[in-house]
Design a protein around this motif. Structure first.
Motif, mmCIF file in Angstrom:
data_model
loop_
_atom_site.group_PDB
_atom_site.id
_atom_site.type_symbol
_atom_site.label_atom_id
_atom_site.label_comp_id
_atom_site.label_asym_id
_atom_site.label_seq_id
_atom_site.Cartn_x
_atom_site.Cartn_y
_atom_site.Cartn_z
ATOM 1 N N ILE A 8 6.655 17.429 -5.380
ATOM 2 C CA ILE A 8 5.602 16.656 -5.198
ATOM 3 C C ILE A 8 4.784 16.759 -6.518
ATOM 4 C CG2 ILE A 8 3.891 16.118 -3.626
ATOM 5 C CD1 ILE A 8 6.050 17.155 -1.290
ATOM 6 N N ASN A 9 4.251 15.269 -6.654
ATOM 7 C CA ASN A 9 3.441 15.383 -7.845
ATOM 8 C C ASN A 9 2.336 14.597 -7.498
ATOM 9 O OD1 ASN A 9 1.596 14.613 -9.941
ATOM 10 N ND2 ASN A 9 3.153 15.105 -11.084
ATOM 11 N N ALA A 10 1.409 15.751 -6.614
ATOM 12 C CA ALA A 10 0.514 14.590 -6.039
ATOM 13 C C ALA A 10 -0.859 13.591 -6.581
ATOM 14 C CB ALA A 10 -0.123 15.763 -5.002
ATOM 15 N N PRO A 11 -0.675 14.337 -7.877
ATOM 16 C CA PRO A 11 -1.457 13.501 -8.725
ATOM 17 C C PRO A 11 -1.686 11.806 -8.724
ATOM 18 C CG PRO A 11 -1.305 15.748 -9.669
ATOM 19 C CD PRO A 11 -0.892 15.716 -8.523
ATOM 20 N N LEU A 12 -0.250 11.553 -9.017
ATOM 21 C CA LEU A 12 -0.058 10.557 -9.295
ATOM 22 C C LEU A 12 -0.365 9.368 -7.650
ATOM 23 C CD1 LEU A 12 1.647 7.766 -9.921
ATOM 24 C CD2 LEU A 12 3.885 8.339 -8.492
ATOM 25 N N LEU A 13 -0.374 10.055 -6.166
ATOM 26 C CA LEU A 13 -1.149 9.158 -5.563
ATOM 27 C C LEU A 13 -2.282 9.208 -5.389
ATOM 28 C CD1 LEU A 13 -0.669 7.114 -2.735
ATOM 29 C CD2 LEU A 13 0.018 9.370 -1.940
ATOM 30 N N LYS A 14 -2.855 10.078 -6.153
ATOM 31 C CA LYS A 14 -4.425 10.138 -6.897
ATOM 32 C C LYS A 14 -4.842 9.210 -7.417
ATOM 33 C CE LYS A 14 -4.707 15.333 -5.373
ATOM 34 N NZ LYS A 14 -5.765 16.061 -4.942
ATOM 35 N N THR A 15 -4.511 9.009 -8.521
ATOM 36 C CA THR A 15 -4.604 8.103 -9.419
ATOM 37 C C THR A 15 -4.636 6.423 -8.487
ATOM 38 O OG1 THR A 15 -3.931 9.352 -11.122
ATOM 39 C CG2 THR A 15 -3.433 7.332 -11.910
ATOM 40 N N ILE A 16 -2.999 6.621 -7.922
ATOM 41 C CA ILE A 16 -3.080 5.047 -7.341
ATOM 42 C C ILE A 16 -3.955 4.550 -6.490
ATOM 43 C CG2 ILE A 16 -1.246 3.050 -6.561
ATOM 44 C CD1 ILE A 16 0.858 5.046 -7.442
ATOM 45 N N VAL A 17 -4.722 5.163 -5.935
ATOM 46 C CA VAL A 17 -6.527 5.155 -4.478
ATOM 47 C C VAL A 17 -7.019 5.012 -5.817
ATOM 48 C CG1 VAL A 17 -7.353 6.500 -3.456
ATOM 49 C CG2 VAL A 17 -4.886 6.656 -3.251
ATOM 50 N N LYS A 18 -7.613 5.248 -6.902
ATOM 51 C CA LYS A 18 -8.903 6.173 -7.172
ATOM 52 C C LYS A 18 -8.803 3.888 -8.502
ATOM 53 C CE LYS A 18 -10.903 7.849 -11.188
ATOM 54 N NZ LYS A 18 -11.597 9.085 -12.426
ATOM 55 N N GLU A 19 -7.420 4.269 -8.740
ATOM 56 C CA GLU A 19 -7.182 3.377 -9.911
ATOM 57 C C GLU A 19 -6.998 1.641 -9.201
ATOM 58 O OE1 GLU A 19 -8.578 3.340 -12.999
ATOM 59 O OE2 GLU A 19 -9.303 5.847 -13.029
ATOM 60 N N ARG A 20 -6.633 1.461 -8.436
ATOM 61 C CA ARG A 20 -5.274 0.924 -8.519
ATOM 62 C C ARG A 20 -6.035 0.825 -6.550
ATOM 63 N NH1 ARG A 20 -4.142 -3.406 -9.692
ATOM 64 N NH2 ARG A 20 -2.862 -3.705 -8.645
ATOM 65 N N ASN A 21 -6.696 1.107 -6.187
ATOM 66 C CA ASN A 21 -6.912 0.564 -4.403
ATOM 67 C C ASN A 21 -5.547 1.147 -3.415
ATOM 68 O OD1 ASN A 21 -9.027 0.099 -2.363
ATOM 69 N ND2 ASN A 21 -8.686 -1.759 -2.247
ATOM 70 N N ASN A 22 -5.138 1.989 -4.478
ATOM 71 C CA ASN A 22 -4.050 2.695 -3.315
ATOM 72 C C ASN A 22 -2.471 1.647 -3.271
ATOM 73 O OD1 ASN A 22 -2.124 4.797 -1.985
ATOM 74 N ND2 ASN A 22 -2.334 3.440 -0.115
ATOM 75 N N GLU B 27 1.243 -1.626 0.018
ATOM 76 C CA GLU B 27 0.076 -0.100 -0.472
ATOM 77 C C GLU B 27 0.850 0.976 0.248
ATOM 78 O OE1 GLU B 27 -2.700 -0.213 2.399
ATOM 79 O OE2 GLU B 27 -3.977 -2.015 2.351
ATOM 80 N N ARG B 28 0.474 1.753 -0.804
ATOM 81 C CA ARG B 28 1.526 2.982 -1.099
ATOM 82 C C ARG B 28 0.666 4.794 -0.592
ATOM 83 N NH1 ARG B 28 6.030 1.370 -2.846
ATOM 84 N NH2 ARG B 28 5.568 -0.606 -4.786
ATOM 85 N N CYS B 29 2.039 5.831 0.112
ATOM 86 C CA CYS B 29 1.985 6.495 0.684
ATOM 87 C C CYS B 29 2.702 7.971 0.030
ATOM 88 C CB CYS B 29 2.703 6.743 1.426
ATOM 89 S SG CYS B 29 4.722 6.241 1.497
ATOM 90 N N MET B 30 2.637 8.416 0.254
ATOM 91 C CA MET B 30 2.951 10.499 -0.632
ATOM 92 C C MET B 30 4.668 10.162 -1.042
ATOM 93 S SD MET B 30 5.608 12.294 1.597
ATOM 94 C CE MET B 30 5.422 13.717 0.923
ATOM 95 N N ILE B 31 5.449 9.054 -0.345
ATOM 96 C CA ILE B 31 6.734 9.129 -0.861
ATOM 97 C C ILE B 31 7.305 8.307 -2.764
ATOM 98 C CG2 ILE B 31 8.188 7.313 -1.151
ATOM 99 C CD1 ILE B 31 8.742 6.903 1.891
ATOM 100 N N VAL B 32 5.451 8.247 -3.556
ATOM 101 C CA VAL B 32 5.826 8.176 -4.535
ATOM 102 C C VAL B 32 5.177 9.403 -5.025
ATOM 103 C CG1 VAL B 32 4.659 6.487 -4.573
ATOM 104 C CG2 VAL B 32 3.509 7.907 -5.077
ATOM 105 N N THR B 33 4.841 9.764 -4.732
ATOM 106 C CA THR B 33 4.693 11.528 -5.271
ATOM 107 C C THR B 33 6.206 12.460 -5.309
ATOM 108 O OG1 THR B 33 4.251 12.682 -3.399
ATOM 109 C CG2 THR B 33 2.617 11.611 -3.966
#
Length: 240
Positions: A202-216, A188-194
């Protein structure tokens, strides 16, 4: 069953610093040799590590071992700062990290034979596959550097099926002649991937995409079953 081969082996001698891609290494009971063996303790949060979450600039530092792996003592740890200066693990580095992070920190180093749980990750090994990485880029619509995810093993699959590693839970994989891992669970991912590993932006949309499309979830964790040496290009087998 042959499922692919090892494309990259990545270890991080210093937790939350950039790691090193190595042609071979020993797999210990705790994971890759020396992985996250050197850590900063965040004295503003007793018992906690200083990580990219608290100080994103850590990602711009690079650490590597210089010398042969030894079970008695780690090779020299060479640090390259964001400014391109090389330095050693020690007090000078400590003062620099304290000044930049605006936190009181201390150094800790674990023995080559035993790195405790939590210093590395929640499990021994994290792995990602090339097919899943490619699919994530398609979903996000941008390039996604695998360094953002800080895996230990990057597997090139024989059959390019995205996220097939998520069907391996409870199963074992064998790498080379001796090494075996059991695939445990999702990562499960956290802000580090951003955090961009080159400039710490920091690019917040990457984590938002993983949360939305991959259940984080992206990548999987594995536990060491059998130790030994692994090399880039070693074949990877899924065991019955």
């Amino acid at each position: 069953m042959l499922i692919g081969h090892i494309k990259k082996i990545i270890r991080h001698p210093v937790k939350s610093f950039g790691g090193e891609s190595v042609p071979k290494t020993n797999v210990m009971e705790y994971g890759l040799y020396g992985d996250r063996s050197h850590v900063f303790l965040d004295e503003t949060r007793p018992g906690k590590f200083l990580t990219i979450t608290q100080f994103p600039g850590m990602v711009r530092y690079k650490a590597r071992f210089v010398g042969e792996e030894s079970m008695d003592e780690y090779p020299y740890v060479e640090i390259t700062t964001p400014e391109g200066k090389t330095t050693a693990w020690g007090d000078d580095l400590l003062r620099e990290i304290e000044n930049k992070s605006k936190r009181k920190v201390s150094l800790r180093k674990y023995a080559p034979s035993l790195v405790p749980p939590g210093a590395i990750e929640e499990e021994h090994i994290q792995l990602v596959t090339d097919a899943s990485m490619k699919k994530l880029k398609e979903i996000w619509g941008q390039e996604a550097d695998d360094r953002r995810f800080r895996p230990n093993l990057f597997i090139s699959l024989a059959e390019k099926t995205p996220f097939i590693e998520e069907t391996w839970f409870g199963k074992r994989i064998k790498i080379g002649r001796d090494v075996e891992f059991e695939i445990i669970r999702h990562c499960e991912r956290c802000m580090i991937v951003t955090v961009n590993p080159d400039n710490a932006e920091i690019n917040a949309p990457l984590l938002k995409t993983i949360v939305k499309e991959r259940n984080n979830r992206f990548g999987v964790y594995a536990s060491v079953i059998k130790t030994g040496e692994i090399r880039v290009d070693d074949k990877v087998y899924l065991l019955d």
